[in-house]
Design an enzyme around this catalytic site. Structure first.
Site, PDB file in Angstrom:
ATOM      1  CB  SER A  81      17.924  31.557  67.592  1.00  0.00           C
ATOM      2  OG  SER A  81      18.502  31.196  66.350  1.00  0.00           O
ATOM      3  CG  HIS A 119      19.027  33.032  71.192  1.00  0.00           C
ATOM      4  ND1 HIS A 119      18.340  34.195  70.898  1.00  0.00           N
ATOM      5  CD2 HIS A 119      19.857  32.811  70.139  1.00  0.00           C
ATOM      6  CE1 HIS A 119      18.716  34.645  69.716  1.00  0.00           C
ATOM      7  NE2 HIS A 119      19.637  33.825  69.229  1.00  0.00           N
ATOM      8  CE  LYS A 135      21.399  36.278  69.909  1.00  0.00           C
ATOM      9  NZ  LYS A 135      22.719  36.558  69.312  1.00  0.00           N
TER      10      LYS A 135
END
Length: 392
Positions: A182, A210, A241
């Site tokens: 990330s 991610h 996310k």
């Protein structure tokens, strides 16, 4: 006793401030979206993990409202006592279908999923071989486990192979890696990692927080991107996310592994169940992704445009194709100053410095979203150019 500790803490905090490493928190006075209100002004948000722009999507809000009305506010219990509802089982089944795995278990966060993984499955006879830049939740989860720990250099498959050779005598060998790192936006070379795992009879665990929802041809994550979905043994990820942006996490993979986690994983056994509203919204997210690839296409277009324009303007970007795009600054204080100058121009970003990234590697970590317009991207680049000129 606290008096002495208080003085030490004050000294430590002062040193953090003097080094330009203090991490303040700006208060957002609006829903999370492409443009947010900060200190009374509307600014473009280029630092959230809102990859698909779903944090304020009407379909998710509707699903959450309906779940509140039907299922209530919270479970007030852990899963195995009286905290499992139908939406929890539906989401686990839907995630398994989406990811192409045998089974899935929900957690309050992916941090909890990683914290409860390793000690449940591995012991003193085993070895965990972990990428040196893995997320803190993997690092902490490994620390809780009695297995021997080895690290390999970031994405370095030659170094990984050497560690596998050194671990030849172990009962089980587990390779642990982020799917996307990330801080840099770099992708783990899962095809090569899986090849080594097969050669040395090792298991593979990937934290795809991610990536899931937008990486790969249909957004199934890095295993799909590298064509190894059926060869990764354990996948962990987040609902906080791309998949809605609220909270919640999961572990997905081999059926027997998931079943053992339900029996022994401490964060699962001793933490309340995921709220019904979040569970329902995550289900709505997966349904949206199955019906349309428009959000993925828009995110990829925004990412390409920002990278191209920033490169043309001479900024130092870490290479790649991921929506995480670090703009390298180097000095921590300069990164913080640039972030402040950008905010003055209506662009909300954050400077990242030690200990989040190594000394001398401070950066502005920008993150693209499908919610950004083309005009938003151009405005952000122009603001970077202006901020740079003000610092020269």
């Amino acid at each position: 006793m606290y008096g002495a500790m208080r003085d030490d803490l004050k000294t430590g905090l002062a040193e953090i401030r003097e080094a330009g490493l203090y991490k303040g928190e700006r208060v957002i006075q609006s829903p999370q979206r492409a443009a947010v209100s900060v200190t009374g002004s509307e600014v473009l948000n280029f630092c959230a993990n809102n990859y698909l722009g779903l944090a304020d999507h009407p379909a998710l809000i509707t699903a959450a409202h309906e779940a509140l009305d039907r299922w209530g506010f919270g479970m007030a219990s852990v899963r195995f006592i009286c905290g499992t509802q139908q939406p929890h089982k539906e989401l686990e089944a839907k995630l398994s279908e989406f990811l192409g795995t045998e089974d899935t278990i929900l957690y309050s966060s992916c941090f909890d999923a990683n914290a409860g993984l390793f000690e449940t499955l591995l012991g003193e006879q085993d070895v965990i071989i972990s990428d040196e830049l893995n997320h803190a939740s993997i690092i902490d989860g490994v620390r809780l486990c009695k297995a021997k720990r080895m690290r390999y250099r970031n994405r370095d498959v030659a170094d990984l192979e050497q560690r596998l050779q050194e671990a030849a005598g172990a009962r089980y060998r587990l390779i642990a890696t982020d799917g996307v790192f990330s801080m840099d936006g770099y992708l783990a070379p899962l095809d090569k990692i899986v090849e080594l795992a097969e050669r040395y009879d090792a298991l593979v665990m990937v934290d795809d927080s991610h990536a899931v929802g937008f990486t790969g041809p249909t957004g199934r994550g890095t295993p799909e991107l590298f064509g190894v979905s059926d060869k990764v043994d354990i996948l962990t990820g987040t609902l906080g996310k791309a998949l809605g942006g609220a909270s919640g996490g999961y572990t997905s993979g081999r059926a027997e592994i998931i079943e053992m986690l339900r029996q022994r994983s401490r964060p699962y056994l001793f933490s309340n169940s995921l709220a019904p509203s979040i569970t329902a919204a995550a289900l709505a997210t997966l349904e949206l992704l199955e019906k349309s690839g428009e959000l993925l296409e828009r995110l990829r277009a925004n990412t390409e445009l920002f990278r191209r324009r920033m490169t043309e303007e001479g900024f130092d970007l870490l290479p790649g194709e991921h929506p995480i795009i670090p703009v390298m600054i180097g000095d921590a204080a300069k990164a913080g100053k640039m972030a402040d100058l950008l905010l003055d121009q209506g662009i909300y970003v954050v400077g990242f410095s030690y200990p989040v990234v190594p000394h001398g590697k401070a950066r502005i970590r920008t993150q693209m979203s499908a919610a950004h317009s083309t005009e938003d991207i151009h405005r952000a680049v122009d603001a970077f150019v202006t901020a740079r000129s003000m610092m020269d």
